[in-house]
Design a protein around this motif. Structure first.
Motif, short mmCIF file in Angstrom:
data_model
loop_
_atom_site.label_atom_id
_atom_site.label_comp_id
_atom_site.label_asym_id
_atom_site.label_seq_id
_atom_site.Cartn_x
_atom_site.Cartn_y
_atom_site.Cartn_z
N SER A 90 9.25 8.27 -2.11
CA SER A 90 9.80 7.87 -3.41
C SER A 90 10.27 6.43 -3.41
O SER A 90 10.04 5.67 -4.36
CB SER A 90 10.95 8.79 -3.81
OG SER A 90 10.49 10.09 -4.06
N ASP A 91 10.91 6.01 -2.33
CA ASP A 91 11.40 4.63 -2.25
C ASP A 91 10.23 3.64 -2.09
O ASP A 91 10.29 2.53 -2.64
CB ASP A 91 12.37 4.48 -1.08
CG ASP A 91 13.72 5.13 -1.36
OD1 ASP A 91 14.00 5.42 -2.55
OD2 ASP A 91 14.48 5.36 -0.41
N ALA A 94 8.79 3.27 -5.52
CA ALA A 94 9.68 2.48 -6.38
C ALA A 94 9.62 1.00 -6.02
O ALA A 94 9.68 0.14 -6.90
CB ALA A 94 11.10 3.01 -6.28
N GLU A 114 6.87 9.28 -11.36
CA GLU A 114 7.58 8.31 -12.20
C GLU A 114 7.68 6.92 -11.58
O GLU A 114 7.50 5.91 -12.28
CB GLU A 114 8.98 8.84 -12.55
CG GLU A 114 8.96 10.04 -13.48
CD GLU A 114 8.20 9.75 -14.77
OE1 GLU A 114 8.35 8.63 -15.31
OE2 GLU A 114 7.47 10.64 -15.23
N PRO A 115 7.94 6.78 -10.27
CA PRO A 115 8.04 5.43 -9.71
C PRO A 115 6.73 4.65 -9.74
O PRO A 115 6.73 3.43 -9.57
CB PRO A 115 8.48 5.68 -8.25
CG PRO A 115 9.04 7.05 -8.23
CD PRO A 115 8.28 7.81 -9.27
#
Length: 248
Positions: A90-91, A94, A114-115
């Protein structure tokens, strides 16, 4: 994704094995080094690791991730240089200005959505039913692995890239533009900016580019087709794409 290695015999007239020297491609051209550009890589297997080395060598910052967490990547990242760091998937998504998804197809639904909204996403995937389980729509030729990723990432700009060569060839088999033995790599996609980015990266790494067409034609670059893991010039790649059967 790591392509499965098979015994290869180089036919007469096939490309030479001359390797690029470290001075031939010291940095990416300016268009490929915009300020503060970060590549987020989801998947740290053979292809993901090789691409982390390739992109960092072109001057990009790279955030590498896998399913086991950043602590499992400490040794790998240490060997890839200061531009490469580890993070969660996730990071990494992002942080990415541009992303690479290089996970087994069976893990596609774990890719953060979403990211990656609005971002260019390079898809390196291939379908191995032995590993991924049978997927009826792929077995029937009704979709492609890249279209499955695009379906999962509906607002991202998915483009096929780096799926039909071995990981250890990404950083070793490029040649200068104009060399008659220069290898070509394929791409496919629906977004012009994404296709231009892949073309520029291929060129910076020493490869010509041949487009297979829109994302729906990306199957032509995949497993069990003539273009798959073949060392080929642009003309040879075009011929191999044209010869491909949808259901091999």
């Amino acid at each position: 994704m790591r392509a499965r290695r098979a015994v290869r015999r180089r036919p007469r007239g096939a490309l030479s094995a001359r390797r690029r020297t470290s001075t031939e491609y010291p940095r990416a051209p300016p268009l490929l080094r915009p300020t503060m550009t970060t590549i987020g890589i989801i998947g740290a297997g053979h292809i993901g690791s090789a691409l982390a080395r390739a992109f960092s060598g072109l001057g990009y910052d790279v955030v590498l991730s896998n399913s086991r967490g950043p602590e499992s990547l400490t040794d790998l990242v240490a060997g890839l240089g200061p531009r490469v760091t580890a993070a969660t998937a996730s990071d990494a998504a992002a942080a990415a200005d541009i992303a690479v998804v290089t996970v087994p197809l069976k893990a596609l639904n774990d890719v953060p959505v979403e990211p990656l909204a609005g971002k260019i996403v390079l898809d390196t995937n291939n379908y191995y039913f032995e590993r991924d389980g049978h997927i009826d729509a792929l077995d029937r030729g009704e979709t492609t692995t890249s279209e499955l990723l695009q379906q999962h990432l509906p607002t991202s700009r998915v483009v096929k890239a780096f799926n039909h060569l071995y990981a250890d060839e990404i950083n070793t088999t490029g040649l200068p533009a104009g060399d008659p033995d220069r290898r070509a790599l394929g791409t496919a996609g629906d977004d012009a900016e994404a296709l231009a980015f892949v073309t520029g990266v291929y060129d910076a790494l020493g490869f010509d580019t041949v487009s297979a067409g829109p994302l729906s034609e990306s199957w032509r670059l995949e497993r069990d087709r003539p273009a798959y893991v073949a060392r080929q010039t642009a003309a040879e790649l075009r011929d191999n794409l044209a010869k491909a059967n949808r259901l091999p």
